[in-house]
Scaffold this motif. Structure first.
Motif, short mmCIF file in Angstrom:
data_model
loop_
_atom_site.label_atom_id
_atom_site.label_comp_id
_atom_site.label_asym_id
_atom_site.label_seq_id
_atom_site.Cartn_x
_atom_site.Cartn_y
_atom_site.Cartn_z
N ILE A 31 50.62 37.44 43.43
CA ILE A 31 50.48 38.66 44.24
C ILE A 31 49.16 39.35 43.91
O ILE A 31 48.44 39.78 44.81
N VAL A 32 48.83 39.44 42.63
CA VAL A 32 47.56 40.05 42.23
C VAL A 32 46.40 39.24 42.83
O VAL A 32 45.45 39.81 43.38
N MET A 33 46.49 37.92 42.73
CA MET A 33 45.44 37.07 43.30
C MET A 33 45.33 37.30 44.80
O MET A 33 44.22 37.42 45.34
N GLN A 34 46.45 37.39 45.49
CA GLN A 34 46.45 37.62 46.93
C GLN A 34 45.79 38.96 47.26
O GLN A 34 45.01 39.06 48.22
N GLN A 35 46.08 39.98 46.49
CA GLN A 35 45.46 41.29 46.70
C GLN A 35 43.95 41.20 46.53
O GLN A 35 43.18 41.78 47.32
N LEU A 36 43.50 40.48 45.52
CA LEU A 36 42.07 40.31 45.29
C LEU A 36 41.42 39.51 46.42
O LEU A 36 40.32 39.85 46.86
N CYS A 37 42.11 38.49 46.90
CA CYS A 37 41.59 37.68 48.01
C CYS A 37 41.46 38.51 49.28
O CYS A 37 40.46 38.40 50.00
N GLU A 38 42.46 39.33 49.54
CA GLU A 38 42.42 40.19 50.73
C GLU A 38 41.29 41.21 50.64
O GLU A 38 40.56 41.43 51.62
N LEU A 39 41.11 41.80 49.47
CA LEU A 39 40.02 42.76 49.29
C LEU A 39 38.67 42.06 49.43
O LEU A 39 37.76 42.59 50.09
N HIS A 40 38.53 40.89 48.87
CA HIS A 40 37.31 40.09 48.98
C HIS A 40 36.96 39.88 50.46
O HIS A 40 35.82 40.10 50.88
N SER A 41 37.94 39.51 51.22
CA SER A 41 37.75 39.29 52.67
C SER A 41 37.32 40.57 53.38
O SER A 41 36.39 40.56 54.20
N GLN A 42 37.98 41.66 53.06
CA GLN A 42 37.64 42.95 53.68
C GLN A 42 36.22 43.37 53.31
O GLN A 42 35.49 43.89 54.16
N LEU A 43 35.83 43.18 52.07
CA LEU A 43 34.49 43.55 51.64
C LEU A 43 33.43 42.73 52.38
O LEU A 43 32.39 43.27 52.78
N LEU A 44 33.70 41.44 52.56
CA LEU A 44 32.74 40.58 53.26
C LEU A 44 32.65 40.90 54.75
O LEU A 44 31.58 40.78 55.35
N GLN A 45 33.75 41.32 55.35
CA GLN A 45 33.77 41.62 56.78
C GLN A 45 33.14 42.98 57.10
O GLN A 45 32.73 43.22 58.23
N SER A 46 33.04 43.83 56.11
CA SER A 46 32.50 45.17 56.30
C SER A 46 30.99 45.18 56.09
O SER A 46 30.46 44.44 55.26
N THR A 47 30.31 46.04 56.83
CA THR A 47 28.87 46.21 56.63
C THR A 47 28.58 47.28 55.57
O THR A 47 27.43 47.53 55.25
N LYS A 48 29.61 47.88 55.04
CA LYS A 48 29.45 48.97 54.07
C LYS A 48 29.25 48.51 52.63
O LYS A 48 29.01 49.33 51.75
N TYR A 49 29.33 47.21 52.39
CA TYR A 49 29.25 46.70 51.03
C TYR A 49 28.22 45.56 50.93
O TYR A 49 28.56 44.43 50.56
N PRO A 50 26.94 45.86 51.25
CA PRO A 50 25.92 44.80 51.29
C PRO A 50 25.64 44.18 49.92
O PRO A 50 25.30 42.99 49.85
N PHE A 51 25.80 44.94 48.84
CA PHE A 51 25.54 44.37 47.52
C PHE A 51 26.59 43.32 47.16
O PHE A 51 26.28 42.30 46.55
N TYR A 52 27.82 43.57 47.56
CA TYR A 52 28.88 42.59 47.32
C TYR A 52 28.61 41.33 48.13
O TYR A 52 28.69 40.21 47.61
N THR A 53 28.27 41.51 49.39
CA THR A 53 27.99 40.37 50.26
C THR A 53 26.81 39.57 49.72
O THR A 53 26.85 38.33 49.70
N SER A 54 25.79 40.25 49.26
CA SER A 54 24.62 39.59 48.69
C SER A 54 25.00 38.76 47.46
O SER A 54 24.57 37.60 47.33
N GLU A 55 25.80 39.33 46.59
CA GLU A 55 26.23 38.60 45.39
C GLU A 55 27.11 37.41 45.77
O GLU A 55 27.01 36.34 45.17
N TYR A 56 27.95 37.60 46.78
CA TYR A 56 28.79 36.49 47.25
C TYR A 56 27.93 35.31 47.68
O TYR A 56 28.23 34.16 47.32
N TYR A 57 26.86 35.57 48.43
CA TYR A 57 26.01 34.48 48.89
C TYR A 57 25.23 33.83 47.76
O TYR A 57 24.87 32.65 47.85
#
Length: 180
Positions: free
Chosen positions: A81-107
């Motif tokens: 469940i914790v992993m699923q919560q982290l995966c969902e948040l990861h997805s939301q962060l990548l889909q949002s334009t409000k978190y460019p530093f996270y997206t940059s680090e992801y790439y």
């Protein structure tokens, strides 16, 4: 138990890695609560009440491992469940334009994820889980005092940064929901 309670409040990524280690400790003792009590818990400098609390906590985890079919491998539902919560948040962060530093680090980390998936046997796992498996595997190598190649060290450093950012966003989201 005491460590997990503190980590759960302060660092969800470290909490999850710790809980995976606890699952492996339980397996190492053959899922036997009496062995865990006498060969593991009794080694700590706890008073009798703390030892009883630890025994109860481990007992609940042993029961979950047995009931959920995780005696050989895998993770109990509370950790999934914790992993699923982290995966969902990861997805939301990548889909949002409000978190460019996270997206940059992801790439920056994505090539390492792709490489890890090529080497691994389970390509169905989420990218976040791939990162956690890499961190956990490296942690186990360090505990065994095995050599870690410079390339792996570099990859783990980048993965650690991404998971650290995800952890920070998770903790912020728990205090006050993030806007996406």
């Amino acid at each position: 138990m005491f460590i997990s309670q503190e980590l759960r409040k302060s660092n969800i990524a470290e909490y999850l890695l710790y809980m995976w280690q606890i699952e492996d400790i339980i397996r190492a003792y053959g899922c036997s609560l009496s062995r865990i009590r006498h060969e593991y818990i009794d080694r700590f400098d706890y008073d009798d009440e703390q030892k009883e609390d630890m025994t109860d906590w481990f007992g609940n985890l042993v029961r979950m491992i047995n009931e959920e079919g995780c005696r050989e491998s895998g993770h109990v539902q509370i950790n999934k469940i914790v992993m699923q919560q982290l995966c969902e948040l990861h997805s939301q962060l990548l889909q949002s334009t409000k978190y460019p530093f996270y997206t940059s680090e992801y790439y920056k980390v994505l090539p390492f994820i792709v490489e890890l998936r090529k080497r691994g046997s389970d390509n169905s796992e989420n990218e976040v889980e791939t990162c956690f498996n890499a961190l956990y595997g490296t942690m186990m190598l360090r505990l065994q005092k095995k050599e870690i190649s410079p390339d792996t060290q570099h990859a783990i450093k980048e993965i650690t940064t991404l998971i650290g950012m995800l952890n920070d966003y998770y903790m912020k989201d728990k205090q006050e929901p993030l806007e996406f």
